[in-house]
Design a protein around this motif. Structure first.
Motif, short mmCIF file in Angstrom:
data_model
loop_
_atom_site.label_atom_id
_atom_site.label_comp_id
_atom_site.label_asym_id
_atom_site.label_seq_id
_atom_site.Cartn_x
_atom_site.Cartn_y
_atom_site.Cartn_z
N LYS A 14 0.81 -1.22 0.00
CA LYS A 14 0.00 0.00 0.00
C LYS A 14 0.85 1.28 0.00
CE LYS A 14 -3.81 2.36 0.36
NZ LYS A 14 -4.52 2.69 -0.85
N GLU A 15 1.70 1.42 0.97
CA GLU A 15 2.48 2.65 1.09
C GLU A 15 3.43 2.82 -0.10
OE1 GLU A 15 5.77 4.48 4.10
OE2 GLU A 15 4.03 3.48 5.01
N ASP A 18 1.32 3.91 -3.18
CA ASP A 18 0.85 5.29 -3.05
C ASP A 18 1.99 6.27 -3.33
OD1 ASP A 18 -1.68 4.40 -2.37
OD2 ASP A 18 -1.55 4.98 -0.27
N LYS A 23 -0.38 9.07 -5.60
CA LYS A 23 -1.81 9.19 -5.36
C LYS A 23 -2.28 7.94 -4.65
CE LYS A 23 -2.85 7.76 -10.10
NZ LYS A 23 -3.51 8.18 -11.33
N THR A 24 -3.47 7.99 -4.09
CA THR A 24 -4.01 6.83 -3.40
C THR A 24 -4.23 5.71 -4.40
OG1 THR A 24 -5.07 8.21 -1.74
CG2 THR A 24 -5.93 5.98 -2.01
N THR A 25 -3.68 4.55 -4.09
CA THR A 25 -3.81 3.37 -4.93
C THR A 25 -4.69 2.36 -4.21
OG1 THR A 25 -1.59 3.72 -5.82
CG2 THR A 25 -2.54 1.54 -6.11
N ASP A 41 -9.40 1.35 1.66
CA ASP A 41 -9.69 1.12 0.24
C ASP A 41 -11.13 0.66 0.05
OD1 ASP A 41 -7.07 1.76 -0.26
OD2 ASP A 41 -6.47 -0.26 -0.85
N TYR A 84 -7.91 8.07 -8.58
CA TYR A 84 -7.17 7.06 -7.82
C TYR A 84 -6.45 6.13 -8.78
CZ TYR A 84 -10.24 8.45 -3.97
OH TYR A 84 -10.92 9.16 -3.02
#
Length: 103
Positions: A14-15, A18, A23-25, A41, A84
């Motif tokens: 996650k980190e 991103d 951007k937020t994935t 999510d 996203y």
């Protein structure tokens, strides 16, 4: 279906994703013929594509949501249009076999 394998994959990816895409994935875990999303999510995805989220862990307020694999293209289009990113992860067991159901 929330288990240690999914939690570890989420934390490990996650980190990094991103940061890489700036951007937020949204992580989408394929299990059988469905895609599952967890944690924040799941909250984002449920709102974007209009699906119900499910409380997986009441003590930690962890949610999930899922959709059919046939809807991947239309749903990822909505994810991208909202700004996203997304990444799909195939769920496999410790022997490298695909997990075919969420039980």
């Amino acid at each position: 279906m929330l288990n240690d394998t999914i939690i570890n994959a989420y934390v490990l990816n996650k980190e990094k994703l991103d940061e890489q895409y700036q951007k937020t994935t949204i992580l989408l875990f394929r299990i059988g013929n469905e895609y599952f999303s967890y944690f924040e999510d799941a909250n984002i995805l449920a709102k974007l594509i209009g699906i119900e989220k499910v409380l997986e862990d009441e003590n930690n307020s962890i949610y999930s949501c899922k959709f059919n694999a046939d809807d991947l293209e239309s749903n990822t289009k909505k994810i991208c249009q909202a700004g996203y990113g997304f990444n799909t992860i195939d769920a496999i067991d410790s022997k490298g076999n695909y997990i075919l159901n969420a039980e």
